[in-house]
Design an enzyme around this catalytic site. Structure first.
Site, mmCIF file in Angstrom:
data_model
loop_
_atom_site.group_PDB
_atom_site.id
_atom_site.type_symbol
_atom_site.label_atom_id
_atom_site.label_comp_id
_atom_site.label_asym_id
_atom_site.label_seq_id
_atom_site.Cartn_x
_atom_site.Cartn_y
_atom_site.Cartn_z
ATOM 1 N N HIS A 187 7.615 36.446 -44.160
ATOM 2 C CA HIS A 187 6.916 35.208 -44.519
ATOM 3 C C HIS A 187 7.860 34.004 -44.391
ATOM 4 O O HIS A 187 7.706 33.016 -45.118
ATOM 5 C CB HIS A 187 6.347 35.263 -45.941
ATOM 6 C CG HIS A 187 5.415 36.412 -46.182
ATOM 7 N ND1 HIS A 187 4.067 36.348 -45.936
ATOM 8 C CD2 HIS A 187 5.654 37.679 -46.622
ATOM 9 C CE1 HIS A 187 3.506 37.507 -46.225
ATOM 10 N NE2 HIS A 187 4.461 38.336 -46.639
ATOM 11 N N SER A 317 21.382 15.860 -25.099
ATOM 12 C CA SER A 317 20.363 14.858 -25.385
ATOM 13 C C SER A 317 20.632 13.572 -24.609
ATOM 14 O O SER A 317 21.773 13.255 -24.282
ATOM 15 C CB SER A 317 20.365 14.560 -26.889
ATOM 16 O OG SER A 317 19.650 13.387 -27.179
ATOM 17 N N LYS A 323 24.697 16.814 -28.307
ATOM 18 C CA LYS A 323 23.671 17.670 -28.901
ATOM 19 C C LYS A 323 23.351 18.828 -27.958
ATOM 20 O O LYS A 323 23.187 18.637 -26.760
ATOM 21 C CB LYS A 323 22.403 16.871 -29.187
ATOM 22 C CG LYS A 323 21.356 17.638 -29.999
ATOM 23 C CD LYS A 323 20.183 16.722 -30.349
ATOM 24 C CE LYS A 323 19.224 17.393 -31.329
ATOM 25 N NZ LYS A 323 18.532 18.546 -30.734
ATOM 26 N N GLU A 330 13.308 27.620 -24.595
ATOM 27 C CA GLU A 330 12.111 26.790 -24.491
ATOM 28 C C GLU A 330 11.401 26.990 -23.153
ATOM 29 O O GLU A 330 10.169 26.931 -23.076
ATOM 30 C CB GLU A 330 12.480 25.323 -24.692
ATOM 31 C CG GLU A 330 12.882 25.008 -26.134
ATOM 32 C CD GLU A 330 13.531 23.639 -26.289
ATOM 33 O OE1 GLU A 330 13.597 22.903 -25.280
ATOM 34 O OE2 GLU A 330 13.981 23.318 -27.403
#
Length: 462
Positions: A187, A317, A323, A330
């Site tokens: 959960h 980034s 970053k 993805e």
């Protein structure tokens, strides 16, 4: 632009002089236009294999003169080898039987065969696209055959090997992380101790199951409708043609193709390919979980879970210097989305068998082949750039294990559920470790606690 003129049943047609397609392909271009969605090379190459097997079968049945069959076979081999990819200009948005692409193959092969026999493009002699290249065939049985062949070759030659490699990499990581204790999450919340090795072994098992699903679906694709010609009647195909065709195709591909016992079923419906797409849909859901878990476990580096160290891909980034993002994961996630969406299209197309013919063949096979391709490419990249280089952050994992509340579940048989609930409540309220809470409540002594609540032992089910 230099053109040549060819004629068909409807009259003369001007065709770019250097193109090997013929009148029917040119008319289709004029009728349907040139859209961006074109069949992948896998399908046109499979047409080369199909036409070559047909030429050999026709030679064996005495339908075509051996001299002409040899020329057709040579031209079809060039097509299967990719020499004529640029001569298939049609989009998938065409007649639902795929007739225009079948004729495109017939015309390219006929023109090339005639060229090999010393004739100029457009002569239709001595090799005719319909009378010879398409002999004993129709679009209604040739296109379904090519659908099966291309899907089978792509599954066995691309996706299955990618999954085998992924499984091996995950197995290796499972062994490498076998003794690394972590806290499980159910959960999305902290649960009991486990190992990172067990987590990765579960991923590897998913890949093994994916491979098994492909293996279970492949036999359906080995059954070919070739020889059914129009409406499953076998019209204009010699009785021996289907068996000879399948034997030739099996010999050239190494796959056990065989003739369909009820060819109308293979022309009017495409349940086998819908089932294959369902397998791809399931594989996509497995890969989606894997990619999402990896990117979440590697989130951070300072303010996320930070339990995995994902290899740096060198990208960053546009605004935040230095970053690092889980870009490869993805990509896999997006590929999975595409395959899942494609399955809906395939399902609807598969249900479009109207009486004796399915008339959504082009869009159906386009989506199946795209799902195979995007899953394969994303898998390979994820395997090479992420899985093989994954490492664990032992410091972060040790901190998590020390502070995990639910390790004290092991005390239930000793203290009872309610007493253990008091320990977790105090630890959470005071921001202390569960060990400190248990000792503070004077429910157990330190030695007994350490003996029972041993994360490494608990993680191994002891």
């Amino acid at each position: 632009m230099n053109t040549r003129t060819e004629s068909d049943a409807f009259g003369p047609v001007d065709i770019p002089a250097h193109r090997y397609w013929g009148a029917q392909t040119q008319r289709a271009l004029d009728v349907f236009g040139a859209a961006e969605e074109r069949f992948p090379a896998a399908l046109t190459h499979s047409f080369g294999l199909q036409k070559r097997a047909a030429a050999r079968a026709n030679r064996g049945c005495g339908v075509i003169d051996p001299h002409l069959a040899d020329a057709i076979e040579a031209a079809a081999t060039e097509l299967s080898d990719g020499k004529w990819d640029d001569h298939f200009p049609l989009s998938i948005w065409q007649t639902g039987s795929g007739t225009q692409t079948n004729m495109n193959a017939n015309e390219v092969i006929a023109n090339r065969a005639n060229e090999l026999l010393g004739q100029p493009l457009g002569t239709k002699s001595p090799v005719h696209p319909n009378d010879h290249v398409n002999a004993s065939q129709s679009s209604n049985d040739s296109f379904p055959t090519v659908m099966h062949v291309s899907a089978a070759l792509e599954l066995t030659g691309r996706l299955r090997p990618a999954l085998v490699s992924m499984q091996a990499s995950l197995d290796e990581r499972a062994r490498a992380f076998a003794d690394v204790v972590k806290i499980a999450r159910t959960h999305l919340m902290d649960a009991v101790p486990t190992t990172m090795g067990r987590t990765f072994a579960a991923y590897a098992h998913q890949m093994a199951a994916a491979i098994s699903r492909i293996d279970a679906a492949l036999p359906q694709l080995m059954v070919l409708a070739q020889g059914g010609t129009a409406a499953g009647t076998g019209l204009n195909a010699p009785a021996q043609f289907p068996e000879r065709f399948c034997a030739e195709l099996a010999a050239s591909t190494g796959l056990p193709f065989r003739t369909h016992p009820h060819k109308l079923e293979g022309m009017a419906s495409h349940d086998a390919l819908v089932d294959v797409s369902g397998v791809l849909n399931t594989i996509a859901t497995s890969l989606l979980k894997l990619a999402n878990d990896i990117r979440l476990l590697g989130s951070g580096p300072r303010c996320g879970l930070g339990e995995l160290i994902v290899p740096d891909d060198g990208l960053t980034s546009s605004i935040m210097p230095g970053k690092r993002n889980p870009t490869i994961a993805e990509v896999l996630v997006q590929a999975c989305f595409q395959a899942v969406g494609n399955h809906q299209t395939v399902t609807l197309a598969g249900g479009s068998g109207l009486f004796e013919l399915n008339v959504a063949k082009p869009v159906l096979i386009y989506n199946v082949l795209q799902s195979i391709r995007v899953l394969t490419d994303a898998c390979r990249n994820f395997d090479e750039r992420v899985v093989k280089g994954l490492q664990v952050d032992t410091t972060q994992l040790a901190t998590n294990v020390e502070n995990a509340l639910l390790s004290v579940t092991a005390l239930n048989p000793v203290l009872g559920y309610d007493a253990v609930a008091r320990i977790t409540a105090l630890a959470l309220r005071e921001g202390i470790t569960p060990r400190a809470a248990a000792l503070s409540l004077d429910l157990i002594d330190a030695n007994q606690y350490d003996r029972i609540v041993d994360p490494a032992r608990l993680a191994n089910g002891e």
